[in-house]
Design a protein around this motif. Sequence first.
Motif, PDB file in Angstrom:
ATOM      1  N   HIS A   4       0.848  -1.178   0.000  1.00 31.44           N
ATOM      2  CA  HIS A   4       0.000   0.000   0.000  1.00 31.44           C
ATOM      3  C   HIS A   4       0.878   1.219   0.000  1.00 31.44           C
ATOM      4  O   HIS A   4       1.973   1.210   0.549  1.00 31.44           O
ATOM      5  CB  HIS A   4      -0.882   0.045   1.256  1.00 31.44           C
ATOM      6  N   GLN A   5       0.410   2.286  -0.579  1.00 30.65           N
ATOM      7  CA  GLN A   5       1.103   3.554  -0.464  1.00 30.65           C
ATOM      8  C   GLN A   5       0.489   4.260   0.724  1.00 30.65           C
ATOM      9  O   GLN A   5      -0.610   4.774   0.677  1.00 30.65           O
ATOM     10  CB  GLN A   5       0.916   4.378  -1.735  1.00 30.65           C
ATOM     11  N   HIS A   6       1.217   4.256   1.829  1.00 27.12           N
ATOM     12  CA  HIS A   6       0.673   4.729   3.097  1.00 27.12           C
ATOM     13  C   HIS A   6       1.050   6.165   3.366  1.00 27.12           C
ATOM     14  O   HIS A   6       2.146   6.600   3.052  1.00 27.12           O
ATOM     15  CB  HIS A   6       1.206   3.866   4.250  1.00 27.12           C
ATOM     16  N   ARG A   7       0.184   6.879   4.005  1.00 26.82           N
ATOM     17  CA  ARG A   7       0.528   8.170   4.576  1.00 26.82           C
ATOM     18  C   ARG A   7       1.128   7.932   5.949  1.00 26.82           C
ATOM     19  O   ARG A   7       0.661   7.083   6.705  1.00 26.82           O
ATOM     20  CB  ARG A   7      -0.712   9.051   4.717  1.00 26.82           C
ATOM     21  N   ALA A 120      10.884   7.125  -4.074  1.00 28.22           N
ATOM     22  CA  ALA A 120       9.935   6.124  -4.564  1.00 28.22           C
ATOM     23  C   ALA A 120      10.574   4.754  -4.712  1.00 28.22           C
ATOM     24  O   ALA A 120      11.786   4.621  -4.914  1.00 28.22           O
ATOM     25  CB  ALA A 120       9.337   6.554  -5.900  1.00 28.22           C
ATOM     26  N   LEU A 121       9.730   3.735  -4.597  1.00 29.10           N
ATOM     27  CA  LEU A 121      10.106   2.346  -4.817  1.00 29.10           C
ATOM     28  C   LEU A 121       9.112   1.758  -5.810  1.00 29.10           C
ATOM     29  O   LEU A 121       7.892   1.821  -5.602  1.00 29.10           O
ATOM     30  CB  LEU A 121      10.050   1.569  -3.503  1.00 29.10           C
ATOM     31  N   TYR A 122       9.610   1.204  -6.922  1.00 26.59           N
ATOM     32  CA  TYR A 122       8.765   0.541  -7.917  1.00 26.59           C
ATOM     33  C   TYR A 122       8.978  -0.961  -7.791  1.00 26.59           C
ATOM     34  O   TYR A 122      10.115  -1.432  -7.704  1.00 26.59           O
ATOM     35  CB  TYR A 122       9.128   0.985  -9.327  1.00 26.59           C
ATOM     36  N   MET A 123       7.868  -1.715  -7.807  1.00 26.27           N
ATOM     37  CA  MET A 123       7.953  -3.163  -7.641  1.00 26.27           C
ATOM     38  C   MET A 123       7.132  -3.875  -8.715  1.00 26.27           C
ATOM     39  O   MET A 123       5.985  -3.521  -8.977  1.00 26.27           O
ATOM     40  CB  MET A 123       7.431  -3.562  -6.253  1.00 26.27           C
ATOM     41  N   THR A 140       8.180   6.399  -0.754  1.00 25.49           N
ATOM     42  CA  THR A 140       8.968   6.035   0.422  1.00 25.49           C
ATOM     43  C   THR A 140       8.956   7.121   1.497  1.00 25.49           C
ATOM     44  O   THR A 140       9.188   6.827   2.672  1.00 25.49           O
ATOM     45  CB  THR A 140      10.419   5.734   0.026  1.00 25.49           C
ATOM     46  N   THR A 141       8.665   8.362   1.118  1.00 21.22           N
ATOM     47  CA  THR A 141       8.607   9.424   2.126  1.00 21.22           C
ATOM     48  C   THR A 141       7.321   9.364   2.936  1.00 21.22           C
ATOM     49  O   THR A 141       7.183  10.064   3.941  1.00 21.22           O
ATOM     50  CB  THR A 141       8.729  10.812   1.474  1.00 21.22           C
ATOM     51  N   GLY A 201      18.189  13.536  -2.196  1.00 24.95           N
ATOM     52  CA  GLY A 201      17.346  12.463  -2.691  1.00 24.95           C
ATOM     53  C   GLY A 201      16.959  11.438  -1.648  1.00 24.95           C
ATOM     54  O   GLY A 201      16.002  10.689  -1.834  1.00 24.95           O
ATOM     55  N   VAL A 202      17.676  11.400  -0.528  1.00 26.80           N
ATOM     56  CA  VAL A 202      17.443  10.395   0.505  1.00 26.80           C
ATOM     57  C   VAL A 202      16.819  11.005   1.753  1.00 26.80           C
ATOM     58  O   VAL A 202      16.210  10.317   2.565  1.00 26.80           O
ATOM     59  CB  VAL A 202      18.771   9.691   0.862  1.00 26.80           C
ATOM     60  N   ARG A 203      16.930  12.307   1.895  1.00 26.68           N
ATOM     61  CA  ARG A 203      16.536  12.975   3.140  1.00 26.68           C
ATOM     62  C   ARG A 203      15.082  12.708   3.519  1.00 26.68           C
ATOM     63  O   ARG A 203      14.773  12.438   4.686  1.00 26.68           O
ATOM     64  CB  ARG A 203      16.776  14.476   3.011  1.00 26.68           C
ATOM     65  N   GLY A 204      14.175  12.766   2.556  1.00 24.27           N
ATOM     66  CA  GLY A 204      12.760  12.589   2.859  1.00 24.27           C
ATOM     67  C   GLY A 204      12.452  11.237   3.464  1.00 24.27           C
ATOM     68  O   GLY A 204      11.672  11.129   4.416  1.00 24.27           O
TER      69      GLY A 204
END
Length: 277
Positions: A4-7, A120-123, A140-141, A201-204
């Motif tokens: 799921h793309q979670h908040r 982001a992560l694409y699967m 991913t953030t 690019g990684v901070r979030g």
Amino acid sequence: MVVHQHRRRPGRAGEAVRAAGVALAVTAMGGCAGGAGGDDRPPVDAAAVVRGAADALTKTGSARARTAMEMATGGTRVTIRGEGGVDFKNRMGQLLVMLPTDVKGEDEHRPITELLVPGALYMKNRGAGVPADKWVRVDTTALADGNLVTGGATDPLVAAELLRGAQEVTYVGETEVAGTKVRHYRGTTDIGRAAGSASAGVRGALEAAAKGFSKDTVPFDAYLDEQGRLRKVRHRFTYVNNGVIDVSSTTLLYGFGTPVHVVLPASGDIYAGKIAE
């Protein structure tokens, strides 16, 4: 399996992991309950050396990677393995993640292709009702663990950037990793501190993890070669989700300079439907 793309919610990272990453392992369970030349003198500031590992990788450009994520809960232990490459300069990577066999020893799960990009992560081949030719995109953030464990493999770039918060570091001594002489360091890293020093690019993702985990400190063992490049790192994450879950995530880097090509899926290839629980 579930994605799921979670908040992000305030509190423990277990919420996002329950809905995404640990589902990789839970489904797979089936019915299962230094210096060269022999100079071994410790560096003057071991923590500073470890914190500089991410910058050394950026200068190197790219590398091949192997990952292993071992999860232990309720007396059951499973390991998810991955292999691929990372472009540290352009902040992109690709892994083929292999799920463990089921309780009967039968390999029922196709490898999952993961594309790692900033935020982001694409699967692909994710299962859970997603068509085989479609990709799932996860922000991913918005994950409470910042994708440190959700994807079944810690993004090698994030694993290195996490060391920017290294503290209380001890120089263990010289050893070898895959035939290469390295210096072994042990300590803890602070997720929030790492987020404050991380590349854009990684901070979030690290900021999300700093808010999501109940503990900011993460024990690690890091192995650096004579050029300060990270050859191997093991992080040990612990969170509470219907009990204490321990996760040991190991990243091995080799083949430095090997070209890595990442092609993101077209918008029409990204699945927008409901994903089965």
